[in-house]
Write an enzyme that holds these catalytic residues in place. Sequence first.
Site, PDB file in Angstrom:
ATOM      1  CB  ALA A   1      -0.873  -0.012   1.243  1.00 64.06           C
TER       2      ALA A   1
ATOM      3  N   GLY B   1      -0.961  -5.069   0.400  1.00 63.82           N
ATOM      4  CA  GLY B   1      -1.991  -4.868  -0.622  1.00 63.82           C
ATOM      5  C   GLY B   1      -1.609  -5.523  -1.941  1.00 63.82           C
TER       6      GLY B   1
ATOM      7  CD  GLU C   1      -4.805  -7.156   1.711  1.00 69.51           C
ATOM      8  OE1 GLU C   1      -4.363  -6.009   1.511  1.00 69.51           O
ATOM      9  OE2 GLU C   1      -5.568  -7.440   2.647  1.00 69.51           O
TER      10      GLU C   1
ATOM     11  CD  GLU D   1      -0.772  -6.182   5.236  1.00 68.81           C
ATOM     12  OE1 GLU D   1      -0.177  -7.207   5.618  1.00 68.81           O
ATOM     13  OE2 GLU D   1      -1.329  -6.090   4.124  1.00 68.81           O
TER      14      GLU D   1
END
Length: 699
Positions: free
Chosen positions: A63, A107, A110, A130
């Site tokens: 991210a 991310g 993901e 994370e």
Amino acid sequence: MEKLVQLTRDGDVGIITIHNPPVNALSPGVPEGILQCVEEVQADSSLRAAVLIGSGRTFIAGADIKEFGKITSGEKERKVGLNPTLAKMESAAKPVVAAIHGTALGGGLEFAMACHYRVAVAKAQVGQPEVKIGLIPGAGGTQRLPRLIGSQKAAEMCAFGDPISAAEAHALGLVDEIIDGDLQAGAVAFARKAAAGRRARDLSGKLGAVDRAAIEKKLAQKMRGRKAPIRALDAVEAASRLGFDEGLAEESRLFMECLFSSESKALIHAFFGEREVSKVPGVPPKSGFAVNKAAIIGAGTMGGGIAMTYLNAGIPVVLKETTQEALDKGLATIRKNYESTVAKGRLSNEDAERRLSLLTPTLTYDGFAEADIVVEAVFENMALKKQIFAEIDKVARPGAILASNTSTLDIDEIASATARPQDVIGHHFFSPANVMRLLEIVRGKASSAELISASLALGKKLGKVAVVVGNCRGFVGNRMFHPYRREAQFLVEEGAAIAEVDDVLYEFGMAMGPLSVGDLAGLDVGWRIRKEFKHLDKEGERKALIEDQLCEMGRYGQKTKAGWYRYDEKRNRIDDPEVTALARKLAAEAGIPQREISREEILDRCLLALANEGARILDEGIALRSVDIDVVYVNGYGFPAHWGGPMWYADFLGLDKVLARIRVFEARHGSLWEPAPLLVRLAGEGKKFSDFQGAAAHA
Ligand code: NAI
């Protein structure tokens, strides 16, 4: 300007390429761009499948962390934005294949998991890191990962945050195929096969339960005091309990809880701090100076560790000692350290031998003229260091970096022994130098901007977190450590139990309590320094009493199996009533009243002593910004990253409250607790240490 995400074609396969250098982070525009391309592929009857790939050195590495700050500051809407995008991608009729090289983290993974298939090059890494910034996956990671690799492994990956290799991911079923050769071509071939019979994603299946106890036990050691890993377990567990959509909702709730926690704010501060410290006003951000060969003087504790640091970075080293015996001893230690790393399976035998082959031991200055840097790591003695620098001046090539590893001495005085003070600088490593990440770069009066820039670049090459600090006794880290340890000792003199002082700080999150640290480093080190600097003692100022006495008794700490504690064969600490009795006796002789001391007082006395000295260091420009101090403490002194660092922690408490508490201590204990003028100023203005840019602005 190149578009963030582009769709091109390879026959009947659409290639969706992300161009967001340097790491293809999911900045605004990237997820939207990907979705738009996926939709174009769906609408185009000439295309049967899509490949999602990153340009440059990696797939999506994660991210855009800055975006998280915008949510907590209220600048951006409070919602997790990716789920609808990923759901649309996942439900697309034509298959999307994630083609992974470099890393697919957070991310990034993901996104890859919402694709229908994943292929990767063997060297790629994937993970959900994370928790390292106090968060949990927030875009379905905790729900899709257990469905792909099972609950237990998913729980481990989300709770510890460590990435796994593509090979392991392949074995687990997270990656469908390892591609040898060209990734894009391999992914396109895979996509064509996939288009023939797209696998429907089954999100409904029942998942096994998570064995929390095993993971929590390991977390207690590796992630002590952190909440995010527990929340990550909660979220993965929700995947076993709930349907996919309910699980996603639970993950979002837990993600938000973490995002607004002090833990994630502190960890994000520490994360960006590591990058910020390399920016020094007036110092070129890039250096053209390359260190291809190093020469080190002294093969003792530090010289040996520093030599390994260079060897590990592939830089050949000439290592000089005074006697063959000292040289042999130093080399034997280096060899033994490598052997133990090999035995632990963390290094191959060939790599260890390759590193050792870069090392040239010597008793002369032969080979020094070719070195780009000379590092001095001899005994901590000014006369000796000056003599060595005068010798180096004669043998080193013009323009070479001349660095001292001194931990207390004046760099300017050392530099004065040479005719090139502009090339002299402190490179203060921490013990063990090949392990500890911190490097204090001590700038002297004459140190040139190019020299500092070259030192910063070198620090990076050596895998260190390098922080530029000013020249004063103890620089940043040790100067602050002094009042911190002083208070720990005063507390014992005033009646606190030795183990309790250590335990309170340990429970706060310090890697070790302050008294135990003394035992580990050797109490005799400080004892010798105190004797040498006795003439600088201030008349009437309270001094810690116990450690000098322990040293007189031959109790130097772990190395003599006794110091503040006794130690068994396995170096476990054992409380020693003899030391408590000594403390009581010394306190009685000095007229120090005994009282009950709360855990809160122990914590505040130690941590606020750090912050108060840190404020002086900032005001004097010895540290450029408060974040520099925080980075020093987190990387060199075992300060818990989830409290950001001593200055961040004080900001978190509120400087008005910190000042009020310090004034209480001042009233009780006198001038040692005089509040730093900068603290008084900032508290009066309702500001934080992190608002202070004074020294940086003046540099
Ligand atoms: P040490 O006593 O383990 O090693 C010093 C080595 O220097 C000895 O092997 C000695 O034979 C050698 N030496 C002395 N004179 C020499 C000369 N003229 N030429 C070549 N070699 C010579 O000491 P240690 O702990 O490695 O400390 C070295 C420096 O690092 C000191 O300035 C110390 O303040 C600093 N330092 C020490 C730390 C620690 O935790 N031990 C941490 C950070 C800095």
